[in-house]
Write an enzyme that holds these catalytic residues in place. Structure first.
Site, PDB file in Angstrom:
ATOM      1  N   CYS A  46      26.731  -7.907  19.138  1.00 20.00           N
ATOM      2  CA  CYS A  46      26.242  -6.989  18.106  1.00 20.00           C
ATOM      3  C   CYS A  46      24.898  -6.372  18.460  1.00 20.00           C
ATOM      4  O   CYS A  46      24.622  -5.216  18.127  1.00 20.00           O
ATOM      5  CB  CYS A  46      26.184  -7.674  16.749  1.00 20.00           C
ATOM      6  SG  CYS A  46      25.249  -9.217  16.697  1.00 20.00           S
TER       7      CYS A  46
ATOM      8  N   HIS B 153      23.405 -11.975  13.164  1.00 21.47           N
ATOM      9  CA  HIS B 153      24.100 -10.687  13.161  1.00 21.47           C
ATOM     10  C   HIS B 153      23.040  -9.596  13.262  1.00 21.47           C
ATOM     11  O   HIS B 153      21.862  -9.819  12.932  1.00 21.47           O
ATOM     12  CB  HIS B 153      24.940 -10.522  11.896  1.00 21.47           C
ATOM     13  CG  HIS B 153      25.828  -9.321  11.918  1.00 21.47           C
ATOM     14  ND1 HIS B 153      26.620  -9.004  13.004  1.00 21.47           N
ATOM     15  CD2 HIS B 153      26.040  -8.333  11.004  1.00 21.47           C
ATOM     16  CE1 HIS B 153      27.299  -7.895  12.750  1.00 21.47           C
ATOM     17  NE2 HIS B 153      26.954  -7.462  11.547  1.00 21.47           N
TER      18      HIS B 153
ATOM     19  N   ASP C  85      26.977  -0.730  10.407  1.00 23.53           N
ATOM     20  CA  ASP C  85      27.424  -2.047  10.877  1.00 23.53           C
ATOM     21  C   ASP C  85      28.813  -1.894  11.486  1.00 23.53           C
ATOM     22  O   ASP C  85      29.804  -1.733  10.775  1.00 23.53           O
ATOM     23  CB  ASP C  85      27.451  -3.048   9.714  1.00 23.53           C
ATOM     24  CG  ASP C  85      27.860  -4.454  10.152  1.00 23.53           C
ATOM     25  OD1 ASP C  85      28.168  -4.655  11.346  1.00 23.53           O
ATOM     26  OD2 ASP C  85      27.873  -5.359   9.286  1.00 23.53           O
TER      27      ASP C  85
END
Length: 210
Positions: free
Chosen positions: A13, A69, A86
């Site tokens: 991520c 994250h 996202d």
């Protein structure tokens, strides 16, 4: 832009967001210098954070327990809501910050304290200059990949650093600022690692960010 136009490698991520910031800027969706973008690392002392509506989840509600994250938040004009980008979420792309927090953090859902989420907010122009990852965190003790890495070369910082991801993803409750004040806003604009906020301070921060 459609979500499929952005690079996305599952479980990477931080690199996905790095490339997303660059693409939003080059495409004219964000400022050319990425000055309206912020990179937000989400984690805690125990590296266990529940987030809902995540593609990697195997549950109907999309909840998953991540160790950390990373998302991108775009600060718009004072009359427009900040946006969350996202690539791992099943929510709208992008989502307003308020709806993202409501649906992904579910603040009304009572959590045990060990699952409280904290956010490291880093100004994207600084992140794009300083971040580096040689992906060592994604190898097991035998040197094998835990998850297949992106096909492009690892990210090296402008000063030649090859790996500092651990500095960004290490997030501790003790480092969270007690309140949002001028020096906190200034720190995000100047500090390589930004500032650490409690999750309930995130929307306040972006309501004050210029």
């Amino acid at each position: 832009m459609e979500i499929g136009e952005f690079d996305h490698t599952p479980f990477y991520c931080e690199e996905n967001v790095y490339n997303l910031c660059k693409k939003l800027s080059s495409a004219g969706i964000a400022d050319a210098q990425a000055s309206d973008l912020f990179v937000v690392f989400i984690s805690n002392d125990n590296k266990q954070i529940p987030l809902w509506h995540q593609k990697a989840s195997h549950r109907a509600d999309g909840v998953i327990l991540w160790d950390y994250h990373v998302i991108c938040v775009q600060k718009q004009s004072n009359t427009e809501a900040p946006l969350v980008w996202d690539l791992d979420s099943t929510l709208a792309f992008p989502s307003s910050l308020s709806s993202y927090v409501a649906d992904t953090f579910r603040p009304s859902f009572q959590l045990f304290s060990e699952y409280n989420r904290f956010c490291r907010v880093v100004h994207a122009p600084i992140f794009l200059r300083c971040f580096a990852s040689d992906r060592r965190h994604m190898k097991d003790p035998n040197g094998d990949w835990i998850a297949q890495p992106p096909s492009y070369d690892p990210i090296v910082s402008q000063d030649g650093a090859v790996h500092n991801l651990n500095e960004y993803m290490e997030i501790h409750s003790a480092d969270a600022v007690p309140e949002i004040e001028a020096k906190v806003m200034n720190a995000v604009s100047t500090e390589r690692l930004g500032v650490v906020l409690h999750e309930n301070q995130l929307q306040q921060f972006f309501s004050l960010a210029s």
